[in-house]
Design an enzyme around this catalytic site. Sequence first.
Site, short mmCIF file in Angstrom:
data_model
loop_
_atom_site.label_atom_id
_atom_site.label_comp_id
_atom_site.label_asym_id
_atom_site.label_seq_id
_atom_site.Cartn_x
_atom_site.Cartn_y
_atom_site.Cartn_z
N GLU A 129 -19.28 -13.71 -1.02
CA GLU A 129 -18.77 -13.81 0.36
C GLU A 129 -19.78 -14.62 1.17
OE1 GLU A 129 -17.38 -10.31 2.33
OE2 GLU A 129 -15.95 -9.82 0.74
N HIS A 141 -4.93 1.63 9.52
CA HIS A 141 -6.00 0.69 9.85
C HIS A 141 -5.46 -0.68 10.23
CE1 HIS A 141 -8.92 3.66 8.52
NE2 HIS A 141 -9.75 2.98 9.28
N ASP A 158 -13.37 -5.08 1.44
CA ASP A 158 -14.75 -4.77 1.81
C ASP A 158 -14.90 -3.29 2.17
OD1 ASP A 158 -15.34 -7.39 1.48
OD2 ASP A 158 -15.16 -7.90 3.60
P1 FAD Z 1 -1.44 0.94 7.52
O1 FAD Z 1 -2.07 0.42 8.76
O2 FAD Z 1 -1.15 2.39 7.50
O3 FAD Z 1 -0.11 0.10 7.21
C1 FAD Z 1 -0.14 -1.30 7.20
C2 FAD Z 1 1.27 -1.86 6.94
O4 FAD Z 1 1.67 -1.54 5.62
C3 FAD Z 1 2.35 -1.27 7.84
O5 FAD Z 1 3.33 -2.22 8.07
C4 FAD Z 1 2.90 -0.13 7.02
O6 FAD Z 1 4.22 0.22 7.38
C5 FAD Z 1 2.82 -0.72 5.61
N1 FAD Z 1 2.60 0.30 4.59
C6 FAD Z 1 1.62 1.23 4.53
N2 FAD Z 1 1.75 1.96 3.41
C7 FAD Z 1 2.83 1.48 2.76
C8 FAD Z 1 3.49 1.82 1.56
N3 FAD Z 1 3.05 2.81 0.80
N4 FAD Z 1 4.58 1.11 1.19
C9 FAD Z 1 5.03 0.09 1.96
N5 FAD Z 1 4.47 -0.26 3.11
C10 FAD Z 1 3.37 0.42 3.50
N6 FAD Z 1 -8.08 -6.10 4.43
C11 FAD Z 1 -8.43 -6.85 3.37
O7 FAD Z 1 -7.58 -7.45 2.71
N7 FAD Z 1 -9.74 -6.98 3.01
C12 FAD Z 1 -10.72 -6.32 3.66
O8 FAD Z 1 -11.89 -6.43 3.30
C13 FAD Z 1 -10.37 -5.49 4.75
N8 FAD Z 1 -11.30 -4.80 5.41
C14 FAD Z 1 -10.93 -4.00 6.44
C15 FAD Z 1 -11.91 -3.25 7.11
C16 FAD Z 1 -11.57 -2.43 8.14
C17 FAD Z 1 -12.64 -1.64 8.84
C18 FAD Z 1 -10.22 -2.36 8.57
C19 FAD Z 1 -9.84 -1.51 9.73
C20 FAD Z 1 -9.24 -3.11 7.94
C21 FAD Z 1 -9.58 -3.92 6.87
N9 FAD Z 1 -8.63 -4.67 6.19
C22 FAD Z 1 -9.01 -5.43 5.12
C23 FAD Z 1 -7.23 -4.68 6.60
C24 FAD Z 1 -6.40 -3.70 5.80
O9 FAD Z 1 -6.22 -4.17 4.48
C25 FAD Z 1 -5.01 -3.55 6.40
O10 FAD Z 1 -5.10 -3.21 7.75
C26 FAD Z 1 -4.24 -2.48 5.66
O11 FAD Z 1 -2.92 -2.48 6.09
C27 FAD Z 1 -4.85 -1.15 5.92
O12 FAD Z 1 -4.29 -0.15 5.10
P2 FAD Z 1 -3.72 1.14 5.78
O13 FAD Z 1 -3.53 2.14 4.72
O14 FAD Z 1 -4.53 1.56 6.92
O15 FAD Z 1 -2.32 0.53 6.27
#
Ligand code: FAD
Length: 524
Positions: free
Chosen positions: A286, A109, A173
């Site tokens: 918020e 994400h 969120d």
């Molecule tokens: P990924 O996109 O898979 O990875 C993100 C980064 O973290 C990359 O650099 C990856 O290499 C690294 N990573 C992933 N897993 C690990 C691991 N296990 N160990 C070390 N590194 C790792 N953020 C907020 O803080 N608050 C919110 O309310 C919020 N709402 C969101 C709502 C939506 C609809 C979306 C799309 C995003 C939102 N986000 C929010 C952002 C979100 O927290 C970040 O994009 C987060 O990285 C998403 O987690 P993911 O598992 O998809 O990570």
Amino acid sequence: MTTNPSLSTITLMTLLMCLSPTLIKSEKGIDVLLPISLNLTVLTDPFSISAASHDFGNVTDENPGAVLCPSSPAEVARLLRFANGDFSYDSESTTSSPGFKVAARGQGHSLRGQASAPGGVVVNMTCLAKTAKPAAVVVSADGTYADVAAGAMWVEVLEAALARGVSPVTFTDYLYLSVGGTLSNAGIGGQVFRHGPQISNVHELDVITGKGDMVTCSPKLNPELFYGVLGGLGQFGIITRARIALDRAPTRAKWIRILYSDFSAFTRDQERLISMANDLRVDFLEGQLMMSNGIVDTSFFPLSDQTRVVSLVNDHRIIYVLEVAKYYDTTTLPIIDQIIDKLTRTLGITSEFMFVQDVPYFDFLNRVRNEEDKLRSIGLWEVPHPWLNMFVPRSRILDFQKGVIKGLLLNQTATSGVTLFYPTNRNKWNNLMSAMIPNEDVFYVIGFLQSAGGSHNFEELENLNDRIINFCDNSGIKIKEYLMHYTRKEDWIRHFGPKWSDFSRRKMMFDPEKLLSPGQDIFN
Ligand code: FAD
């Protein structure tokens, strides 16, 4: 169009991959063979490669050479040791360090390819969560913490905890994000003013460093690694397990939205609410904007009030929405309405533009899922998302409102998506962690969550983001971006400011070959 291959096809492909060496590319474009003796579950089929090349942002497209679907943390450690030049696996590869890039991917994400590894290996963390023993989420006997596979989603943590009558205290969120992914950023939302971000509510981590060492860390044990990975953008290691703090769970929430036409009254009440310490203290706070040049989403309000809400927005062009929640359960049920009454009297709010919903605790936390379903149904989920998130110091919030909200946003012919706008407290953040925030006791979380598509052109939205950043730079508003993506090293140095030397020193300690999370573009 990519079609989803059946499980048996994937299993067959996986088997084939395990039986033959896999070819990937090093940073310098040199072919590297992942030898069979590494015994890794790697996938190179077009579906797996394509799925790992995109993210929610829908802006970048970076193919990895292979996707690792590990069944144990040891597989990830073997991959990283090999990438560092450990040839004890009878390599058929080159004689120098293979040096290919490796990125953990949770739910993908990210907005700008942060979880990508061009030519290298993307580690699918959901595979580890699925095979975690005894389960992806294990709540402790006394219910004070959960040991969680980092590839598990927050919604899974919540569900497992609620089954035991407990809950994490602070949430994003949206709950369909991986634990490892949000801990690599900060994990913020409406509970942060009270409990801090998700990175402030972790007791212990298992991490595989960029060198391939499997390390358990906490504030007392290997603290350098512990604080480094919290908000560390995946630069120092891959988190495989996190011990998350839990507390007693409420059962329901009074979910309140109050509409303001006066910005000063809105921020005054928001700031007052996050500083309260008595029984009136809310559990969630918020805020967001409703603008006449955007889509006015009235779905929260009773049908009978929706027309006057739209008129209010049209009359004032901009309405500020304060959003709070107060949790309760059977013990507090008899007094919850009195507390809400007292709260509104203390703030001097008239009920005319105050709206309350009474919802189950889980539904409240999972509220964005409904928005996702709505956006998916109108084809606005899988579109480019040029989101801009930032923290703005409280002392400059009025300048920000005048210059950015009124000066830029309100002057657009049309806006798309949601604009988040709420204050939070600095005292819940630990400065030893990698995450960066402004240097003021109170700062605002601002999110311009715009979507391209329809009448909204991606370049125009990007251009608006640039103008917002330029306005802040030129006016000396010292913002810190969140979920940012810089391509120039000087921007990263500026972002980390006094923490840059620690950040780069930790990189040399834990990932000296600079293999991890190349999509963040910090050390490439
Ligand atoms: P990924 O996109 O898979 O990875 C993100 C980064 O973290 C990359 O650099 C990856 O290499 C690294 N990573 C992933 N897993 C690990 C691991 N296990 N160990 C070390 N590194 C790792 N953020 C907020 O803080 N608050 C919110 O309310 C919020 N709402 C969101 C709502 C939506 C609809 C979306 C799309 C995003 C939102 N986000 C929010 C952002 C979100 O927290 C970040 O994009 C987060 O990285 C998403 O987690 P993911 O598992 O998809 O990570």
